[in-house]
Design a protein around this motif. Structure first.
Motif, mmCIF file in Angstrom:
data_model
loop_
_atom_site.group_PDB
_atom_site.id
_atom_site.type_symbol
_atom_site.label_atom_id
_atom_site.label_comp_id
_atom_site.label_asym_id
_atom_site.label_seq_id
_atom_site.Cartn_x
_atom_site.Cartn_y
_atom_site.Cartn_z
ATOM 1 N N ILE A 238 35.362 26.564 49.620
ATOM 2 C CA ILE A 238 35.964 26.569 48.281
ATOM 3 C C ILE A 238 37.414 26.932 48.441
ATOM 4 O O ILE A 238 37.775 27.908 49.113
ATOM 5 C CB ILE A 238 35.273 27.592 47.371
ATOM 6 C CG1 ILE A 238 33.806 27.202 47.208
ATOM 7 C CG2 ILE A 238 35.988 27.680 46.029
ATOM 8 C CD1 ILE A 238 32.947 28.368 46.849
ATOM 9 N N ARG A 239 38.290 26.103 47.903
ATOM 10 C CA ARG A 239 39.713 26.396 47.949
ATOM 11 C C ARG A 239 40.055 27.152 46.670
ATOM 12 O O ARG A 239 39.868 26.652 45.563
ATOM 13 C CB ARG A 239 40.508 25.092 47.999
ATOM 14 C CG ARG A 239 42.000 25.300 48.018
ATOM 15 C CD ARG A 239 42.722 23.975 48.103
ATOM 16 N NE ARG A 239 44.145 24.200 48.200
ATOM 17 C CZ ARG A 239 44.951 24.292 47.145
ATOM 18 N NH1 ARG A 239 44.454 24.159 45.924
ATOM 19 N NH2 ARG A 239 46.234 24.519 47.318
ATOM 20 N N MET A 240 40.505 28.413 46.787
ATOM 21 C CA MET A 240 40.720 29.268 45.632
ATOM 22 C C MET A 240 41.963 28.852 44.876
ATOM 23 O O MET A 240 43.011 28.597 45.454
ATOM 24 C CB MET A 240 40.860 30.739 46.080
ATOM 25 C CG MET A 240 39.695 31.289 46.884
ATOM 26 S SD MET A 240 38.120 31.139 46.057
ATOM 27 C CE MET A 240 38.326 32.403 44.809
ATOM 28 N N ASN A 241 41.849 28.746 43.553
ATOM 29 C CA ASN A 241 43.009 28.473 42.703
ATOM 30 C C ASN A 241 43.500 29.742 42.012
ATOM 31 O O ASN A 241 44.674 29.889 41.745
ATOM 32 C CB ASN A 241 42.650 27.440 41.644
ATOM 33 C CG ASN A 241 42.409 26.083 42.279
ATOM 34 O OD1 ASN A 241 42.962 25.795 43.317
ATOM 35 N ND2 ASN A 241 41.552 25.278 41.648
ATOM 36 N N ARG A 242 42.549 30.596 41.681
ATOM 37 C CA ARG A 242 42.900 31.856 41.014
ATOM 38 C C ARG A 242 42.186 32.994 41.711
ATOM 39 O O ARG A 242 41.062 32.836 42.175
ATOM 40 C CB ARG A 242 42.471 31.808 39.561
ATOM 41 C CG ARG A 242 43.301 30.867 38.736
ATOM 42 C CD ARG A 242 43.014 31.079 37.248
ATOM 43 N NE ARG A 242 43.975 30.363 36.455
ATOM 44 C CZ ARG A 242 43.910 29.050 36.247
ATOM 45 N NH1 ARG A 242 42.928 28.354 36.783
ATOM 46 N NH2 ARG A 242 44.812 28.453 35.500
ATOM 47 N N LEU A 243 42.861 34.153 41.747
ATOM 48 C CA LEU A 243 42.215 35.344 42.278
ATOM 49 C C LEU A 243 42.212 36.410 41.201
ATOM 50 O O LEU A 243 43.213 36.582 40.484
ATOM 51 C CB LEU A 243 42.970 35.869 43.503
ATOM 52 C CG LEU A 243 42.836 35.070 44.791
ATOM 53 C CD1 LEU A 243 43.663 35.724 45.882
ATOM 54 C CD2 LEU A 243 41.383 34.943 45.219
ATOM 55 N N ASP A 244 41.044 37.111 41.063
ATOM 56 C CA ASP A 244 40.996 38.202 40.094
ATOM 57 C C ASP A 244 41.868 39.339 40.578
ATOM 58 O O ASP A 244 41.927 39.638 41.775
ATOM 59 C CB ASP A 244 39.560 38.705 39.927
ATOM 60 C CG ASP A 244 38.676 37.627 39.302
ATOM 61 O OD1 ASP A 244 39.269 36.697 38.718
ATOM 62 O OD2 ASP A 244 37.440 37.708 39.458
ATOM 63 N N LEU A 245 42.569 39.968 39.609
ATOM 64 C CA LEU A 245 43.487 41.031 39.995
ATOM 65 C C LEU A 245 42.754 42.245 40.535
ATOM 66 O O LEU A 245 43.329 43.091 41.194
ATOM 67 C CB LEU A 245 44.369 41.429 38.809
ATOM 68 C CG LEU A 245 45.422 40.369 38.454
ATOM 69 C CD1 LEU A 245 46.187 40.802 37.203
ATOM 70 C CD2 LEU A 245 46.373 40.110 39.603
ATOM 71 N N ASN A 246 41.436 42.369 40.233
ATOM 72 C CA ASN A 246 40.671 43.488 40.770
ATOM 73 C C ASN A 246 40.295 43.254 42.233
ATOM 74 O O ASN A 246 39.698 44.105 42.863
ATOM 75 C CB ASN A 246 39.432 43.757 39.928
ATOM 76 C CG ASN A 246 38.475 42.578 39.943
ATOM 77 O OD1 ASN A 246 38.693 41.620 40.704
ATOM 78 N ND2 ASN A 246 37.448 42.624 39.146
ATOM 79 N N GLY A 247 40.635 42.052 42.763
ATOM 80 C CA GLY A 247 40.407 41.781 44.174
ATOM 81 C C GLY A 247 38.961 41.520 44.505
ATOM 82 O O GLY A 247 38.578 41.483 45.670
ATOM 83 N N GLN A 248 38.143 41.302 43.491
ATOM 84 C CA GLN A 248 36.723 41.122 43.782
ATOM 85 C C GLN A 248 36.266 39.683 43.640
ATOM 86 O O GLN A 248 35.094 39.372 43.820
ATOM 87 C CB GLN A 248 35.896 42.006 42.854
ATOM 88 C CG GLN A 248 36.081 43.472 43.196
ATOM 89 C CD GLN A 248 34.978 44.319 42.615
ATOM 90 O OE1 GLN A 248 34.242 43.861 41.743
ATOM 91 N NE2 GLN A 248 34.859 45.545 43.094
ATOM 92 N N GLY A 249 37.171 38.776 43.307
ATOM 93 C CA GLY A 249 36.716 37.394 43.182
ATOM 94 C C GLY A 249 37.788 36.493 42.644
ATOM 95 O O GLY A 249 38.972 36.815 42.695
ATOM 96 N N GLY A 250 37.358 35.366 42.080
ATOM 97 C CA GLY A 250 38.299 34.418 41.537
ATOM 98 C C GLY A 250 37.591 33.111 41.308
ATOM 99 O O GLY A 250 36.362 33.014 41.397
#
Lengths: 580, 269, 230
Positions: free
Chosen positions: A272-284
């Motif tokens: 999976i190529r990430m487009n967004r990352l959660d600011l809590n660093g736990q996902g996206g």
């Protein structure tokens, strides 16, 4: 009576000067040793750097692609004839093979990207293989072809900066139609996230400092220039502002643009190529390039970060992901780069080889050898042993010596003027090249031969004449055998010079792009060809990065050839050398 | 008493002289513009050793080279006058020097064996002249020549070794064997011992003395002692002139000419 | 036909050795000449002291001969003389030996002179003196010929030997006649006969020297030249 004192005086003077004499001697010796060390270092650096540069050219990543050779596609006429096969759509066969391998790739642009893993020239190679063995039609076949040159460099670690981190956090994957969400139970993405934010802020800071610099400059330039600087500064500020805003995130998420490193989650053959990352660093959330079957990970997964942003490289993330998957599945493997030694030149670096240039060099050298050695040796023997010494032979001698000093490109011009314009020989062929190089080599061979004939002591000639040998007998029975090692050495060194010669061959059109290696047969002499040094020149001036190691490798091949020529010369000299 | 008279009277004195082998009359040699020999006339007896002595550059080697026309190989050398071997004129365009050299062997100052085997060295002359029809014949010629040269005992078990592996004195005797292998009538020797040590010299001198039984030997030497030891006739050359020619004994005890006297007593002024 | 070189040897020390040899021969010749004259004087003047001197000097003459032989051997071994040098050297050897013999004979004459003093003087002594003068002249001439490298006096000496023989024969005849007439003369007569014989022998050695000089200068033997000449 003055003798003893005189002797003592001489000794005193000698002893006084002695240290200075020894000093100058040791200075000279040191200088010599230093010179040798310097030249050895330069040589080692030169050959070492070329050798290092050439290393990537010796191996190639290859795709072993399973393809279905459907009769309808590869043999439209259905009669297995060559003509029929030549009409086949082998490009489609390869494309089908790729689609089979990656069934979940959809969309036109993704498809095009997928088909760029290899060059379409490979379809011709597949066609040739089928023509060679029509029995393959209708069967499933594993076709081996080189990976695209950029991806090859990528796998050799020369194209991008990347890293993979093994992660242990349990992932929950929620696959949507356009978007796939990922949640980890731990802050697995926190470090990457922080890095990305820091990167954006650093960029913003650098933009702001540039804006500030512009404003400082404004005071010392005229109004018009000041305006321009001001505008630029405003733009910098604006971009910095945007970056800072982006870095802060939106809706609790950080958006990953193409200007930022790519973040890819790999798990169980999916990616999976990430487009967004959660600011809590736990996902996206991101785009599934290779779908992941499970929706929960309970084992280790890989976080793959490509530090070189997608916008700044020639290969997109999806090609990287597919290539990695192919390597993972064992479809792409690394092997000895036989293409480099078996193929002639090609526009695609992965298919380009030195075979054509090597054959061209061999054919050219054969012509040179056949022409310059007999003519050169015969000339030298006549001039040295038989010709009367008069003004005319002196003139010839002077001219031969001068010819040896003529720049080689002049011989190229001569070749154009005489062999092409007057005799209309075909341009760019080994015959023409050999003729021109013969002209260039002749003086060297003549001079070397004469020198070695001169080195044979006259006592041998006298001995032969003394027992009643004729002049010819004395030359051919005695003088020539003794001169042979010298003649051979001179000739071989002349030939190895011809082997490395470029300039005159450029003049006579041996610089063309030759995709078919000239055959090592009689007709090969009149086919267009190029030679190794010219090939090196062509590759170094080519645009593709993958040509660079190939050019270096070709240099190594050329050097090996020339050194082995010279080694043969040394060997022959040792073997045939006789003392008298 | 003039030189010419000295030659005539002295010549009849020598008991060894059976007949005249080489008769020379009025020979001049020019190298380009330079004249190297002036009007040399002499008669050289068969089956004896004739030594040519004189200071360097006196023309003795030049004269020696006239006898097998080795001067032909030098550009610009012109030899005029009459040179007869057994009454046949050899200084003549119609005489092929190759044929001549088959009957006039030559031995040089420095031993110059071919860098081939001992056998091939000796066999070369007979081979190129076609003197042996079969291998056995050739073997015979090689053996005979080596025996005559006193070398057979030393080299018979290593005929395939290179000639250059022999010692200096052996090499010179090998070269002599090579010369006699073509069965020449005259053997020319150009300072044959100047590169050899005294023992090797003595061996070569002994060989020359033995060969005298069958050949006419003409030898150039710088060593007057050598000329005195091995020759029966001695000719003294000076500045391109033949100064004196007579029996060796006479020349070395009682030379007729002042220049000869000065030269052999070491008084050159 | 004399052609002795005027040039010096290229090797100076060789030339010096040859000159040295010639000098010593000349000195030995001079000494031997004195010996002969003195011995004769001792006989004629009945002077015993001269006879004594002659005997003493004989030792020097012998030493000179030994020295010359050494020099000749040295020259042959080290220089290998050729042509004139060869003849000079070989002649030196012959001359030294002849001169030594002459020296011996002179010494014997001197002994006889001492013995003769015990007898009254004899008339015949005058004839001895005459013979002695001829021999002395022969010796002087041949030594002059040697130092001048001149063959003419040498040939003259060689031919004059007949004169010596004639005188000798007449002395012998007269002495024998006297001795047969007077028995008291037998003892001194024997001494006189010996003196005459020795003088004749000196004359013979002079002809030997003449021959050697001729060979040294011309390279031919005197006999062969005399045989060729009528």
């Amino acid at each position: 009576m003055t003798e003893p004192s005189k002797k003592a005086a001489t000794r005193e003077i000698v002893e006084r000067n002695l240290p200075a004499r020894y000093r100058s001697e040791s200075r000279f010796r040191t200088a010599g040793i230093v010179a040798i060390i310097v030249s050895v270092i330069i040589l080692v650096l030169l050959i070492g750097s070329i050798g290092l540069k050439s290393l990537p050219a010796y191996t190639a990543w290859q795709i072993h692609l399973p393809v279905a050779l459907d009769q309808a596609l590869v043999d439209p006429e259905g009669d297995s004839s060559e003509a029929s096969i030549r009409q086949g759509s082998f490009g489609r066969v390869l494309q089908n093979g790729m689609r089979e391998t990656f069934p979940d790739v959809s969309g036109r642009s993704n498809m095009r990207s997928l088909f760029q893993l290899y060059t379409s020239l490979n379809s011709t190679r597949l066609m040739d293989q089928v023509i060679a063995d029509p029995g393959l039609i209708g069967s499933d076949y594993v076709f081996t072809m080189p990976l695209g040159d950029d991806l090859d460099l990528y796998l050799k670690g020369m194209l991008v900066e990347d890293r993979s981190v093994e992660m242990n956090g349990v992932l929950e994957i929620e696959a949507g139609r356009r978007r796939t969400n990922i949640q980890s139970q731990s802050a697995d993405f926190a470090i990457v996230l922080a890095e990305l934010q820091q990167m954006m802020i650093d960029e913003a800071l650098s933009l702001e400092s540039r804006a500030a610099a512009n404003r400082t400059l404004m005071a010392s330039v005229d109004a018009e220039e000041a305006d321009r600087l001001n505008e630029e500064a405003a733009r910098f500020d604006q971009r910095a502002q945007v970056l800072r805003t982006d870095a802060a995130g939106e809706n609790g998420q950080l958006e990953l643009s193409d200007d930022l490193p790519s973040v890819i989650v790999e798990f169980r053959g999916g990616a999976i190529r990430m487009n967004r990352l959660d600011l809590n660093g736990q996902g996206g959330s991101g785009e599934s390039i290779l779908s992941i079957a499970e929706n929960r990970s309970d084992e280790a997964w890989t976080l793959y970060v490509v530090d070189t942003p997608q916008a700044r490289r020639r290969i997109p993330d999806n090609q990287l992901i597919w290539t990695r998957a192919l390597v993972e599945r064992g479809i792409v493997t690394q092997a000895f780069n036989h293409y480099f030694f078996a193929n002639a030149d090609s526009r695609e670096p992965e298919l380009a080889g030195i075979r054509g240039a090597l054959n061209g060099s061999i054919l050219t050298l054969i012509v040179t050898l056949l022409l310059s050695i007999p003519v050169g040796i015969a000339t030298a023997i006549y001039l040295e042993e038989f010709a009367p010494k008069n003004k005319f032979t002196d003139l010839i001698e002077v001219n031969i010596n001068n010819l040896a000093a003529v720049p080689s490109i002049i011989f190229g011009l001569l070749g154009v003027a005489i062999f092409i314009d007057v005799f209309s020989l075909p341009r760019g062929t080994p015959v023409l090249g050999g003729l021109v190089l013969s002209l260039m080599t002749l003086p060297t061979i003549i001079i070397a031969t004469r020198a070695s004939l001169k080195a044979v002591p006259p006592s041998i000639r006298q001995a032969a004449l003394g027992v009643g040998a004729s002049r010819t007998q004395s030359v051919f029975h005695h003088v020539l055998p003794l001169a042979t090692p010298g003649i051979l050495t001179g000739s071989i060194i002349g030939l190895s010079r011809a082997l490395g010669e470029t300039a005159p061959l450029l003049m006579i059109g041996m610089v063309a792009f030759i995709a078919d290696a000239p055959k090592l047969s009689l007709e090969g002499f009149t086919e267009p060809a190029t030679v190794l040094p010219v090939q090196i020149y062509l590759w170094y001036s080519a645009a593709e990065r993958a040509f660079e190691p190939r050019a270096a490798a070709a240099i190594i091949v050329l050097l090996t050839l020339i050194i082995s020529f010279n080694a043969v010369a040394v060997y022959l000299r040792r073997k045939f050398e006789r003392r008298w | 008493m003039t030189t010419a008279q000295a030659q005539a009277t002295l010549y009849h004195d020598i008991p060894e002289a059976r007949d005249v082998k080489v008769a020379i009359a009025g020979v001049d040699v020019h190298y380009g513009d330079k004249q190297a020999l002036f009007d040399v006339s002499m008669q050289i007896p068969d089956r004896s050793v004739t030594a040519f002595i004189g200071p360097s550059g006196c023309g003795k080697s030049t004269f020696l080279r006239c006898v097998n026309r080795m001067n032909d190989t030098i550009d610009g050398a012109v030899v005029t006058g009459s040179l007869k071997i057994d009454g046949t004129e050899i200084n003549d365009k119609t005489i092929d020097p190759v044929v001549l050299r088959a009957s006039v062997g030559m031995v040089f100052q420095k031993p110059n064996p071919f860098p081939k085997s001992i056998y091939d060295n000796v066999a070369y002359g007979p081979k190129i002249h076609g003197l042996a029809a079969t291998r056995e014949e050739l073997d015979g010629i090689v053996e005979q020549s080596l025996v005559k040269a006193g070398l057979w005992g030393e080299v018979s078990d290593r005929l395939t070794d290179p000639g250059t592996s022999l010692s200096g004195g052996q090499q010179q005797r090998l070269v002599i064997a090579r010369a006699i292998a073509v069965n020449p009538e005259v053997i020319l020797m150009d300072e044959p011992c100047s590169a050899l040590d005294p023992i090797a010299t003595a061996k070569v001198e002994e060989l020359i003395d033995e060969l005298r039984e069958n050949y006419c030997i003409i030898m150039v030497t710088h060593s007057m002692a050598q000329a005195a030891r091995v020759s029966q006739m001695t000719a003294f050359f000076h500045l391109g002139n033949l100064v004196e020619y007579g029996p060796t004994e006479e020349i070395f005890t009682n030379p007729r000419e002042r220049r000869t006297q000065d030269y052999i007593t070491g008084r050159f002024g | 036909m004399t052609q002795v070189s005027t040039h010096d040897h290229i090797v100076t020390s060789y030339g010096e050795e040859l000159d040295d040899l010639a000098d010593e021969i000349a000195r030995m010749g001079g000494l031997v000449e004195t010996q002969v004259i003195d011995a004769l004087t001792a006989v004629v003047r009945r002077d015993a002291s001269i006879a004594k001197t002659v005997r003493k000097r004989e030792i020097t003459v012998n030493a000179m001969q030994v020295d010359i032989e050494k020099k000749v051997i040295r020259l042959f071994a080290l220089r290998q003389p050729m042509a004139t040098d060869l003849r000079v050297t070989i002649t030196a050897l012959r001359l030294a030996s002849d001169l030594e013999r002459i020296g011996d004979l002179a010494k014997t004459i001197a002994y006889r002179a001492a013995d003769l003093n015990s007898y009254p003087p004899l008339e015949v002594t005058q004839r001895i003196e005459r013979l002695g003068n001829i021999v002395t002249r022969q010796l002087r001439e041949v030594l002059d010929a040697l130092s001048a490298d001149n063959v003419e006096p040498a040939i003259r000496v060689w031919r004059n030997d007949d004169e010596v023989d004639e005188h000798y024969n007449s002395v012998i005849k007269e002495m024998l006649l006297l001795m047969s007439g007077d028995s008291s003369l037998v003892d001194p007569g024997a001494h006189i006969l010996f003196v005459a014989k020795n003088l004749e022998r000196i004359g013979d050695h002079c002809t030997n020297i003449a021959e050697a000089v001729h060979y040294q200068v011309t390279g031919d033997t005197l006999e062969s030249v005399e045989a060729a000449a009528p």
